[in-house]
Scaffold this motif. Structure first.
Motif, mmCIF file in Angstrom:
data_model
loop_
_atom_site.group_PDB
_atom_site.id
_atom_site.type_symbol
_atom_site.label_atom_id
_atom_site.label_comp_id
_atom_site.label_asym_id
_atom_site.label_seq_id
_atom_site.Cartn_x
_atom_site.Cartn_y
_atom_site.Cartn_z
ATOM 1 N N GLN A 31 0.948 -1.175 -0.023
ATOM 2 C CA GLN A 31 -0.004 0.012 0.148
ATOM 3 C C GLN A 31 0.776 1.391 0.060
ATOM 4 O OE1 GLN A 31 -2.515 -0.383 3.190
ATOM 5 N NE2 GLN A 31 -3.624 -2.224 2.550
ATOM 6 N N ALA A 32 2.030 0.977 0.612
ATOM 7 C CA ALA A 32 2.659 2.356 0.832
ATOM 8 C C ALA A 32 3.637 2.508 -0.488
ATOM 9 C CB ALA A 32 3.895 2.155 1.923
ATOM 10 N N THR A 33 3.659 1.468 -1.274
ATOM 11 C CA THR A 33 4.367 1.534 -2.525
ATOM 12 C C THR A 33 3.426 2.202 -3.497
ATOM 13 O OG1 THR A 33 5.903 -0.248 -2.221
ATOM 14 C CG2 THR A 33 5.505 0.098 -4.581
ATOM 15 N N TRP A 53 17.691 2.875 -15.039
ATOM 16 C CA TRP A 53 16.402 3.732 -14.816
ATOM 17 C C TRP A 53 15.809 3.629 -13.429
ATOM 18 C CZ3 TRP A 53 13.340 7.083 -17.069
ATOM 19 C CH2 TRP A 53 13.484 7.222 -18.681
ATOM 20 N N THR A 54 16.067 2.125 -13.029
ATOM 21 C CA THR A 54 15.353 2.216 -11.446
ATOM 22 C C THR A 54 16.382 3.005 -10.250
ATOM 23 O OG1 THR A 54 16.950 0.309 -11.144
ATOM 24 C CG2 THR A 54 14.602 -0.256 -11.921
ATOM 25 N N GLU A 55 17.684 3.255 -10.611
ATOM 26 C CA GLU A 55 18.266 3.743 -9.710
ATOM 27 C C GLU A 55 18.196 5.490 -9.878
ATOM 28 O OE1 GLU A 55 22.254 2.556 -11.218
ATOM 29 O OE2 GLU A 55 22.185 0.655 -10.063
ATOM 30 N N GLU A 56 17.726 5.827 -11.283
ATOM 31 C CA GLU A 56 17.437 7.305 -11.263
ATOM 32 C C GLU A 56 15.905 7.631 -10.561
ATOM 33 O OE1 GLU A 56 18.430 10.324 -12.970
ATOM 34 O OE2 GLU A 56 20.474 9.186 -12.594
ATOM 35 N N ILE A 57 15.232 6.721 -10.791
ATOM 36 C CA ILE A 57 13.906 7.148 -10.116
ATOM 37 C C ILE A 57 13.985 6.943 -8.703
ATOM 38 C CG2 ILE A 57 11.490 5.746 -9.771
ATOM 39 C CD1 ILE A 57 11.664 4.606 -12.475
ATOM 40 N N ALA A 58 14.899 6.197 -8.044
ATOM 41 C CA ALA A 58 15.210 6.251 -6.662
ATOM 42 C C ALA A 58 15.799 7.491 -6.160
ATOM 43 C CB ALA A 58 15.996 5.007 -6.492
ATOM 44 N N ARG A 59 16.517 8.074 -7.177
ATOM 45 C CA ARG A 59 17.153 9.456 -6.841
ATOM 46 C C ARG A 59 16.186 10.297 -7.035
ATOM 47 N NH1 ARG A 59 22.107 8.573 -10.386
ATOM 48 N NH2 ARG A 59 21.707 6.656 -9.842
ATOM 49 N N GLU A 60 15.183 10.441 -7.758
ATOM 50 C CA GLU A 60 14.286 11.456 -7.902
ATOM 51 C C GLU A 60 13.242 11.587 -6.612
ATOM 52 O OE1 GLU A 60 14.006 13.867 -10.465
ATOM 53 O OE2 GLU A 60 15.983 13.381 -11.019
ATOM 54 N N LEU A 61 12.988 10.474 -6.086
ATOM 55 C CA LEU A 61 12.126 10.261 -4.964
ATOM 56 C C LEU A 61 12.390 10.631 -3.889
ATOM 57 C CD1 LEU A 61 9.970 7.143 -6.220
ATOM 58 C CD2 LEU A 61 9.413 9.848 -6.820
ATOM 59 N N ASP A 62 11.831 11.381 -2.796
ATOM 60 C CA ASP A 62 12.087 11.422 -1.458
ATOM 61 C C ASP A 62 12.292 10.018 -0.648
ATOM 62 O OD1 ASP A 62 12.572 14.164 -1.863
ATOM 63 O OD2 ASP A 62 10.503 14.900 -1.182
ATOM 64 N N PRO A 64 12.141 6.168 -0.920
ATOM 65 C CA PRO A 64 12.902 4.904 -1.623
ATOM 66 C C PRO A 64 11.696 3.922 -2.196
ATOM 67 C CG PRO A 64 13.485 4.521 0.570
ATOM 68 C CD PRO A 64 12.614 6.076 0.441
ATOM 69 N N LEU A 65 12.218 3.367 -3.387
ATOM 70 C CA LEU A 65 11.419 2.343 -4.007
ATOM 71 C C LEU A 65 12.229 1.121 -4.126
ATOM 72 C CD1 LEU A 65 9.154 4.033 -6.661
ATOM 73 C CD2 LEU A 65 8.360 2.855 -4.685
ATOM 74 N N LYS A 66 11.857 -0.156 -3.908
ATOM 75 C CA LYS A 66 12.539 -1.285 -4.138
ATOM 76 C C LYS A 66 12.144 -1.938 -5.504
ATOM 77 C CE LYS A 66 11.263 -3.274 -0.347
ATOM 78 N NZ LYS A 66 10.967 -4.262 0.868
#
Length: 141
Positions: A31-33, A53-62, A64-66
């Protein structure tokens, strides 16, 4: 009369329990994801590997996503993809990537295994297009 009122109260209580159990079907991490997938993002990368791409997305967000790239299904870490999103949701970006790379993605909900719970899985599936939910586990509309 007292018995009838007690039975009615019990029936209402059990109905509310069933409704809340259905809403809680997904784990809290999943649900948090899903909340994070609604966050706005701006990205424009050309011919970039899916792992990058996954690393860039993780950097852009406050928050983190796994991510998990299921190489056994045919998705390579080095699959080169191009996509552009301007103030779009993370979900819309993932859909664009999945369309460009001919794979699916879903949020894994497995409270028993907290190392995988809530992660986003990229995989190829010949049975259908996965967009946010594992095939066959989509919410009923």
């Amino acid at each position: 009369m007292k018995f009838w009122i007690s039975g009615l109260a019990l029936g209402i209580l059990s109905l509310s329990f069933v409704a809340s159990a259905a809403a809680q079907e997904e784990s809290k991490a999943a649900q948090a994801t899903r909340k994070k997938l609604a966050m706005k993002i701006t990205m424009d990368l050309k011919e970039t590997g899916i792992k990058a791409w996954t690393e860039e997305i993780a950097r852009e967000l406050d928050m983190p996503l796994k991510f998990f790239i299921d190489a056994a299904s045919g998705v390579s870490n080095n699959t080169k993809l191009s996509a552009k999103v301007s103030k779009g949701t993370v979900e819309s970006l993932l859909n664009k990537l999945a369309d460009a790379g001919d794979f699916g993605w879903y949020v894994e909900s497995n409270a028993a295994k907290n190392t995988v719970d809530g992660r986003i899985v990229f995989r190829k599936n010949t049975k259908g297009k996965e967009r946010g939910y594992e095939l066959g586990k989509e919410p009923k509309k």
